[in-house]
Scaffold this active site. Structure first.
Site, PDB file in Angstrom:
ATOM      1  CB  SER A 177     157.181  79.803  21.856  1.00 34.62           C
ATOM      2  OG  SER A 177     156.125  79.248  21.809  1.00 34.62           O
ATOM      3  CE  LYS A 178     156.378  83.828  14.406  1.00 34.50           C
ATOM      4  NZ  LYS A 178     156.777  85.248  14.352  1.00 34.50           N
ATOM      5  NE  ARG A 179     153.113  76.344  22.292  1.00 38.50           N
ATOM      6  CZ  ARG A 179     152.423  76.690  23.299  1.00 38.50           C
ATOM      7  NH1 ARG A 179     151.125  76.993  23.362  1.00 38.50           N
ATOM      8  NH2 ARG A 179     153.053  76.625  24.418  1.00 38.50           N
TER       9      ARG A 179
END
Ligand code: GLU
Length: 468
Positions: free
Chosen positions: A240-242
């Site tokens: 994910s983006k993280r």
């Protein structure tokens, strides 16, 4: 599966970005099509009208184009095929493989509760009702799925996956407003596109069971299934983006090359022995879906960087120069006509250490500085009378060189140090500061060739004529 040419597809739903998992799915479909001499197709699953904007669709086309994974035929758009999907439902109704379900929302709710209490799936009383009893009210069309036995999904990656039919409800094919549902549309489109192998993320494995039942209801051949493991971040959680980057655009913006991504993504879930670096041609020759592993693949930044460095070292300087120019433009670097040629000339001397395009941009900046360069404080302080005198003798020696190439420059610097009776360390760092203005620069000879004779001597002259 009948013996016909392989046709694979990527079927993204436009969401506004292209997840790197979708890119990997596209790559595996593309590799398999190429490996078998088949075709790689593309379908835009644009039935979510709110999200499927023109820009969101364009993001997908751009992403695939950047990756070099363009489809072999015109893309198919799902939404406009709704009539064809309804036609398939008429077919299913005519074959007795589907039925109209007139349950009202209240009846459905009551059945849902009862089913939950009895630990079974929802069943409609209309499944076995006579069409003559049809009331005049809205209905959905449901698949008349088998209620016992099992549905086998013979998956090229996962192996045999069995679903108890008693656990599958009669899935809705058409909603009360007549719109086709997702699983129906996928089956009809894949069939009409002649798809032989459905290679996609394993979040669709359950759909494969439902879709198998629709194929069977329609009397169509079921394609070969291959469900790919998801891509996880370095910590083992779904990417994910993280994790720093998740979309194709993210990786492009971070300065990874498309050939790096193809090589790296191929290794996420598939591989050829211990080979880390391989060309498209090799991947195409080696790739087979049966070799895809079923465990989730983890993104490894160190490996990705290593590969990108490899491909940066292989790439044509003129191409890299264009990419570096873009990075510098995004940093508001005041580019001038002619800079692109300087960048291109400098790249061969600095690229060995670059893992990404922004790093390559950092490494060429020294060559783009405009005369007179400002010296860093420390270098300014080191500009003593003695240093000035030495650098001016060096300037003369360099100015007299008949050839301006790495070998001759290296030899000249060595010979100069010997004549002066000092190590290169006594003047090299100062020369480097004069040439680079304190920016990172390659070794002296490389830096001077990248700069050219005129610019190198000019920078030296500026430093020598500056008041101490
Ligand atoms: N549209 C689906 C998705 O974006 C893919 C469906 C399929 O490959 O069958 O996840």
């Amino acid at each position: 599966m009948p013996d016909r040419p392989v046709r694979t597809r990527i079927a993204p739903s436009p969401t506004g970005m292209m997840h790197i998992g979708t890119a990997r799915t596209a790559l595996f479909n593309w590799l398999y099509a190429r490996h078998t001499g088949g075709k790689f197709l593309m379908r835009i699953e644009d039935t979510d009208r709110e999200r499927s904007t023109e820009e969101a669709v364009q993001v997908i086309f751009d992403g695939l184009k950047w990756l070099g994974l363009e489809a072999d035929e015109e893309p198919v758009f799902q939404f406009v095929r709704a009539d064809r999907h309804r036609e398939a439902v008429d077919d299913l109704l005519a074959r007795g493989a589907a039925y109209r379900d007139y349950m009202t929302p209240e009846e459905l709710e009551a059945e849902r509760e009862l089913a939950r209490a009895e630990g079974r799936v929802v069943r409609s009383p209309w499944r076995d009702a006579s069409p003559n009893d049809a009331p005049d009210r809205p209905f959905v069309v449901r698949l008349k799925a088998p209620q016992d036995g099992e549905t086998l999904v013979q998956d090229a990656v996962k192996g045999e996956v069995r679903f108890q039919n008693s656990h599958l409800d009669d899935l809705i094919l058409l909603r009360t407003d007549g719109t086709p549902t997702y699983n129906l549309a996928v089956v009809v489109d894949d069939h009409d596109m002649g798809i032989t192998h459905v290679i996609r993320g394993d979040d669709h494995l359950n759909n494969a069971a439902r879709q198998t039942l629709i194929y069977q209801g329609l009397g169509w051949d079921v394609p070969v299934w291959a469900h790919l493991p998801l891509i996880h971040g370095p910590d083992g959680a779904k990417l994910s983006k993280r994790h720093g980057a998740q979309s194709v655009t993210d990786f492009e913006a971070m300065g990874y090359l498309p050939e790096t991504m193809r090589n790296y993504l191929a290794k996420l879930g598939w591989g050829h022995g211990d080979d880390e670096i391989f060309s498209d041609e090799q991947a195409i020759a080696w790739f087979d879906i049966v070799d895809v592993v079923s465990a989730p693949a983890r993104l490894d930044w160190a490996k990705l960087n290593h590969l990108n460095n490899h491909y940066i070292r292989q790439a044509e300087p003129v191409r890299l120069a264009g990419l570096v120019e873009k990075v510098l433009a995004s940093r508001d670097w005041p580019l001038e006509a002619g800079d692109i040629a300087v960048i291109e000339r400098t790249i061969p001397f600095v690229r060995d250490g670059a893992k990404t395009i922004p790093e390559l941009a950092d490494a060429v900046v020294f060559a783009l500085k405009r005369r007179p360069l400002e010296l860093p404080e420390k270098a300014q302080a080191a500009m003593t009378e003695e240093m000035l005198a030495r650098l001016s003798r060096l300037r003369e020696a360099l100015g007299a060189l008949p050839h301006w190439d790495v070998r001759d420059l290296e030899a000249a610097i060595r010979a100069f140090a010997e004549r002066e009776g000092v190590g290169i360390g006594k003047f090299g760092p100062q020369l480097r500061a004069v040439l680079s203005g304190g920016a990172p620069a390659p070794d002296l000879a490389g830096a001077m060739v990248a700069l050219t004779r005129e610019e190198s001597l000019g920078r030296l002259d500026d430093a020598l004529s500056r008041p101490a």
